[in-house]
Design an enzyme around this catalytic site. Structure first.
Site, PDB file in Angstrom:
ATOM      1  N   LYS A 198     -85.075   6.730 -20.355  1.00 37.36           N
ATOM      2  CA  LYS A 198     -86.127   5.941 -20.311  1.00 37.36           C
ATOM      3  C   LYS A 198     -86.791   6.277 -21.710  1.00 37.36           C
ATOM      4  O   LYS A 198     -87.311   5.511 -22.583  1.00 37.36           O
ATOM      5  CB  LYS A 198     -86.992   5.789 -19.275  1.00 37.36           C
ATOM      6  CG  LYS A 198     -86.281   5.044 -17.986  1.00 37.36           C
ATOM      7  CD  LYS A 198     -87.238   4.939 -17.099  1.00 37.36           C
ATOM      8  CE  LYS A 198     -86.418   4.300 -15.736  1.00 37.36           C
ATOM      9  NZ  LYS A 198     -87.313   4.444 -14.615  1.00 37.36           N
TER      10      LYS A 198
ATOM     11  N   ASP B 135     -90.909  -1.363 -14.708  1.00 33.19           N
ATOM     12  CA  ASP B 135     -91.344  -0.668 -13.520  1.00 33.19           C
ATOM     13  C   ASP B 135     -92.738  -0.859 -13.128  1.00 33.19           C
ATOM     14  O   ASP B 135     -92.987  -0.899 -11.814  1.00 33.19           O
ATOM     15  CB  ASP B 135     -91.038   0.792 -13.803  1.00 33.19           C
ATOM     16  CG  ASP B 135     -89.566   1.229 -13.817  1.00 33.19           C
ATOM     17  OD1 ASP B 135     -88.942   0.507 -13.458  1.00 33.19           O
ATOM     18  OD2 ASP B 135     -89.232   2.418 -14.607  1.00 33.19           O
TER      19      ASP B 135
ATOM     20  N   GLY C  81     -96.457  13.840  -7.413  1.00 33.89           N
ATOM     21  CA  GLY C  81     -95.292  13.954  -8.455  1.00 33.89           C
ATOM     22  C   GLY C  81     -95.810  13.819 -10.075  1.00 33.89           C
ATOM     23  O   GLY C  81     -96.848  12.696  -9.942  1.00 33.89           O
TER      24      GLY C  81
ATOM     25  N   GLY D 136     -93.849  13.658 -12.734  1.00 33.74           N
ATOM     26  CA  GLY D 136     -92.768  13.110 -13.680  1.00 33.74           C
ATOM     27  C   GLY D 136     -92.608  11.757 -14.296  1.00 33.74           C
ATOM     28  O   GLY D 136     -93.692  11.338 -14.360  1.00 33.74           O
TER      29      GLY D 136
ATOM     30  N   GLY E  93     -89.533   1.491  -1.688  1.00 34.25           N
ATOM     31  CA  GLY E  93     -89.227   1.534  -3.220  1.00 34.25           C
ATOM     32  C   GLY E  93     -88.330   0.419  -3.311  1.00 34.25           C
ATOM     33  O   GLY E  93     -87.891  -0.078  -4.534  1.00 34.25           O
TER      34      GLY E  93
END
Length: 270
Positions: free
Chosen positions: A66, A101, A124, A126, A232
């Site tokens: 990405k 996303d 998270g 990330g 998800g």
């Protein structure tokens, strides 16, 4: 007739559900497009991209590509610019980059009845956390706590929060201080937090949106007990819908012809 070709690239990629999702959509739309998968790592991305010919319409990108796709794009949508991540490339006179996303998270939560929040915890720090933060801002969040094993990794999210007008506070996973309306988990699939961490997070976490969906239910979803949990898979579905809008119209916000039927067909292959 010259083929119209698309694919999803990433490493690993064998597990990807994108070919099935896109094939189902193209069948309903009556589009004779080819959509495949290809294992491409970050080091090989530029060479692979340069080897594509004029039959290629676009690409879907997953980890670890990405950021590479962001650098390759000559134009980018607002979500891509904010997050520094591109998961969709559309070829033409320019290489247009998009991040679907963010919209995938927003759409999945709206489908589950979550359309506005004030306080959000992101688990998270990330690559997916930036998209989660932008989605939280679009849902109206004023305060976001980023809980991570290494809170220092959230420094970029604090800067992004300032741009979005959202207060972002990094904290360790075992040092949460927020009563959240919504928790967005961006931890890798298969991660199981110890009960002494997952229990307090669940008790003060509101609705859980877990970006991980394989295996499902995730360990975190199980730890949420009777609380509301959103898989998800919804994000996977809705980010793909936005990708297909881009490939069809060049705009992630323009609905597809008969979109309800398209989405139903895509959902059936998940």
């Amino acid at each position: 007739m010259t083929a119209t070709r698309l694919a999803v690239w990433g490493d690993p990629i064998a597990h990807s559900k994108s070919p099935a999702l896109h094939a189902a959509a193209y069948d309903v739309l009556g589009l004779d497009w080819e959509y495949d998968r290809r294992q491409v790592n970050a080091a090989g991305f530029a060479e692979s991209l340069g080897g594509l010919d004029a039959t290629w319409r676009g690409l879907s990108l997953t980890m670890p590509l990405k950021e590479e796709a962001f650098r390759a794009a000559t134009t980018r949508d607002a979500h891509a610019e904010l997050t520094g991540a591109v998961n969709t490339l559309l070829f033409g006179d320019d290489i247009a980059g998009y991040n679907t996303d963010v919209g995938g998270i927003v759409d999945a939560l709206a489908e589950a009845g979550v359309t506005t929040v004030r306080s959000v915890r992101i688990l998270g720090a990330g690559a997916t956390a930036a998209s989660a933060l932008v989605a939280a801002a679009e849902l109206g969040a004023e305060r976001v706590e980023v809980s991570a094993r290494r809170p220092e990794r959230a420094a970029g999210l604090v800067v992004l929060g300032d741009r979005l007008g959202v207060t972002v506070e990094p904290r360790a996973l075992d040092d949460s201080a927020l009563d959240a309306d919504l928790t967005i988990a961006t931890l890798p699939s298969g991660i199981a937090l110890p009960p002494e961490i997952s229990g307090p997070l669940a008790a003060r976490g509101g609705t859980l949106f877990d970006a991980a969906y394989a295996p499902w239910p995730s360990a975190l979803a199980v730890a949420w007990g009777g609380g509301r949990v959103v898989s998800g898979l919804g994000m996977l579905l809705h980010q793909a819908v936005r990708q297909i809008r881009i490939f069809r119209h060049g705009d992630p916000l323009v609905s597809l012809p008969g979109e309800a039927d398209v989405v139903a067909a895509m959902r059936s292959v998940l």
